[in-house]
Design a protein around this motif. Structure first.
Motif, PDB file in Angstrom:
ATOM      1  N   HIS A  26      30.293 -43.396  13.379  1.00  0.00           N
ATOM      2  CA  HIS A  26      29.925 -41.992  13.496  1.00  0.00           C
ATOM      3  C   HIS A  26      28.997 -41.538  12.368  1.00  0.00           C
ATOM      4  N   ASP A  27      28.386 -42.521  11.674  1.00  0.00           N
ATOM      5  CA  ASP A  27      27.397 -42.237  10.633  1.00  0.00           C
ATOM      6  C   ASP A  27      27.929 -41.328   9.532  1.00  0.00           C
ATOM      7  N   SER A  28      29.171 -41.555   9.130  1.00  0.00           N
ATOM      8  CA  SER A  28      29.750 -40.759   8.049  1.00  0.00           C
ATOM      9  C   SER A  28      29.060 -41.091   6.728  1.00  0.00           C
ATOM     10  N   PRO A  29      28.715 -40.075   5.931  1.00  0.00           N
ATOM     11  CA  PRO A  29      28.072 -40.319   4.631  1.00  0.00           C
ATOM     12  C   PRO A  29      29.006 -41.014   3.641  1.00  0.00           C
ATOM     13  N   GLU A  30      30.304 -41.089   3.969  1.00  0.00           N
ATOM     14  CA  GLU A  30      31.264 -41.746   3.074  1.00  0.00           C
ATOM     15  C   GLU A  30      31.123 -43.268   3.099  1.00  0.00           C
ATOM     16  N   ASN A 156      42.575 -30.128   2.209  1.00  0.00           N
ATOM     17  CA  ASN A 156      42.301 -30.931   1.020  1.00  0.00           C
ATOM     18  C   ASN A 156      42.462 -32.416   1.343  1.00  0.00           C
ATOM     19  N   LEU A 157      41.658 -32.876   2.313  1.00  0.00           N
ATOM     20  CA  LEU A 157      41.751 -34.242   2.806  1.00  0.00           C
ATOM     21  C   LEU A 157      40.352 -34.844   2.908  1.00  0.00           C
ATOM     22  N   GLY A 158      40.224 -36.118   2.634  1.00  0.00           N
ATOM     23  CA  GLY A 158      38.921 -36.776   2.696  1.00  0.00           C
ATOM     24  C   GLY A 158      38.584 -37.267   4.085  1.00  0.00           C
ATOM     25  N   LEU A 159      38.542 -36.337   5.043  1.00  0.00           N
ATOM     26  CA  LEU A 159      38.262 -36.716   6.422  1.00  0.00           C
ATOM     27  C   LEU A 159      36.913 -36.159   6.874  1.00  0.00           C
ATOM     28  N   PRO A 160      36.121 -36.936   7.604  1.00  0.00           N
ATOM     29  CA  PRO A 160      34.807 -36.475   8.073  1.00  0.00           C
ATOM     30  C   PRO A 160      34.946 -35.571   9.292  1.00  0.00           C
ATOM     31  N   ALA A 161      35.294 -34.317   9.054  1.00  0.00           N
ATOM     32  CA  ALA A 161      35.484 -33.355  10.137  1.00  0.00           C
ATOM     33  C   ALA A 161      35.201 -31.958   9.612  1.00  0.00           C
ATOM     34  N   ARG A 308      30.530 -26.772  17.216  1.00  0.00           N
ATOM     35  CA  ARG A 308      30.438 -28.237  17.208  1.00  0.00           C
ATOM     36  C   ARG A 308      30.339 -28.764  18.639  1.00  0.00           C
ATOM     37  N   ILE A 309      31.124 -28.209  19.549  1.00  0.00           N
ATOM     38  CA  ILE A 309      31.099 -28.636  20.950  1.00  0.00           C
ATOM     39  C   ILE A 309      29.721 -28.412  21.565  1.00  0.00           C
ATOM     40  N   GLN A 314      24.657 -30.222  12.817  1.00  0.00           N
ATOM     41  CA  GLN A 314      24.014 -31.529  12.699  1.00  0.00           C
ATOM     42  C   GLN A 314      25.051 -32.648  12.690  1.00  0.00           C
ATOM     43  N   SER A 315      24.792 -33.687  13.437  1.00  0.00           N
ATOM     44  CA  SER A 315      25.694 -34.837  13.491  1.00  0.00           C
ATOM     45  C   SER A 315      25.799 -35.501  12.117  1.00  0.00           C
ATOM     46  N   GLY A 316      27.016 -35.830  11.709  1.00  0.00           N
ATOM     47  CA  GLY A 316      27.231 -36.487  10.422  1.00  0.00           C
ATOM     48  C   GLY A 316      27.368 -35.548   9.250  1.00  0.00           C
ATOM     49  N   LYS A 317      27.082 -34.240   9.467  1.00  0.00           N
ATOM     50  CA  LYS A 317      27.264 -33.235   8.421  1.00  0.00           C
ATOM     51  C   LYS A 317      28.329 -32.250   8.885  1.00  0.00           C
ATOM     52  N   PHE A 318      29.262 -31.936   8.003  1.00  0.00           N
ATOM     53  CA  PHE A 318      30.422 -31.169   8.424  1.00  0.00           C
ATOM     54  C   PHE A 318      30.509 -29.818   7.726  1.00  0.00           C
TER      55      PHE A 318
END
Length: 335
Positions: A26-30, A156-161, A308-309, A314-318
């Protein structure tokens, strides 16, 4: 016919976690470009594709939003849900509610159901057990099926969402500063949620507001009897002048201890709690509280999810939205 490779099988071949594979796809910057390339190459080699049933269902909107609530004992979540449902109705959507009961296993079951493709998106407050164990593969699974996810309240979680919450850290920073400005020196904190993200942020705000020469007085425990014992020590032995409570349980426990020990609130002890207005106003004395504006949080969560729906982000930016809290003074903070 041999089935196509699964996300878990890809992770096993690459010797990485399922979440790493999902983030890479999902092209996460992480994820580093090198790792992402390696994951995508192997996925392509094995003709990996998400569940086709879910993908086909996602081509047309269902008009349904899945909401996962961690517990129903806290009226805060009922008010958040009220805001979500009111806003969803404006968009012609319906809300299906699930309760995880703070259980990782139940949360996994719910996420598995939600990947069947009958919802357009998911709003979730992650359970305490999930945060404690830091197991998030089931949440990445939702993303793997291209289901938009917004995490609310417990962010406070390191999730790409996308995320929406309140200014937990600042709320306790400001509350501590309020007591200091009034000349109080012994300011304590009580918490039954010190082990999860929002509790840690509130404690951080408290500690940040204390200056080098200030002493911190903290009572933390997930066990009611132990928490009560520690709060009693703060009130009767340490003789704190004010107490900040990070959650409903510690706030109610503090008022009970004060009553049993014949400590006068607010004369001998000032008290502020993270507690709902419905309860705070009917306690004796009434309890000053931090208003989190839950209906607004719920309403805005729906709007973020719909953006988002509809592909407005932008995809990959949350997105991350923080709602300002309000310190409401009632009888327990009178000077």
């Amino acid at each position: 016919m041999k089935s196509k490779i699964t996300l878990k099988e890809l992770a096993k071949l690459l010797n990485v976690s399922v979440s790493t594979v999902s983030k890479a796809l999902h092209d996460s910057p992480e994820i580093s470009p090198k790792t992402a390339e390696r994951v995508k190459e192997l996925a392509s080699l094995h003709n990996y594709k998400p569940n086709p049933v879910a993908v086909n269902l996602k081509k047309s909107k269902t008009g349904t939003i899945g909401v996962v609530i961690p517990n129903i004992s806290n009226s805060f979540f009922a008010r958040v849900l009220s805001g979500m449902e009111a806003e969803a109705q404006k968009h012609g959507q319906q809300v299906i509610t699930y309760i995880s009961n703070e259980s990782l296993e139940r949360e996994k079951q719910i996420c598995d159901m939600l990947t069947s493709g009958f919802v357009d998106g998911v709003l979730i407050a992650v359970s305490e057990e999930t945060q404690k164990k830091q197991i998030y593969d089931h949440l990445f699974g939702l993303l793997d099926y291209d289901i938009p996810v917004v995490i609310y309240d417990r962010i406070n979680l390191g999730l790409p969402a996308d995320k929406i919450g309140v200014d937990d850290e600042k709320s306790f920073y400001d509350a501590t500063k309020f007591f200091k400005a009034k000349g109080l020196e012994k300011i304590g904190l009580a918490s039954a949620i010190h082990h999860v993200g929002i509790g840690q942020l509130r404690i951080k705000g408290y500690e940040k507001a204390l200056q080098k020469d200030d002493s911190s007085f903290m009572a933390t425990s997930t066990k009611p009897d132990d928490l009560k014992r520690k709060i009693k020590i703060l009130i009767t032995e340490e003789k704190v002048e004010a107490l900040l409570c990070t959650d409903f349980e510690s706030a109610i426990m503090a008022t009970r201890v004060a009553y049993e020990e014949k400590i006068n609130i607010p004369k001998d002890l000032k008290l502020i709690g993270y507690i709902s207005k419905d309860i705070a106003e009917f306690l004796t004395p009434s309890l000053s509280y931090i208003e989190q504006h839950p209906q607004e949080l719920g309403s805005n969560a729906i709007n973020i999810l719909n953006n988002r729906i509809e592909g407005k982000y932008q995809s990959g930016k949350f997105e991350e939205e923080i709602i300002a809290t309000t310190l409401v003074h009632l009888e327990s903070t009178r000077f």
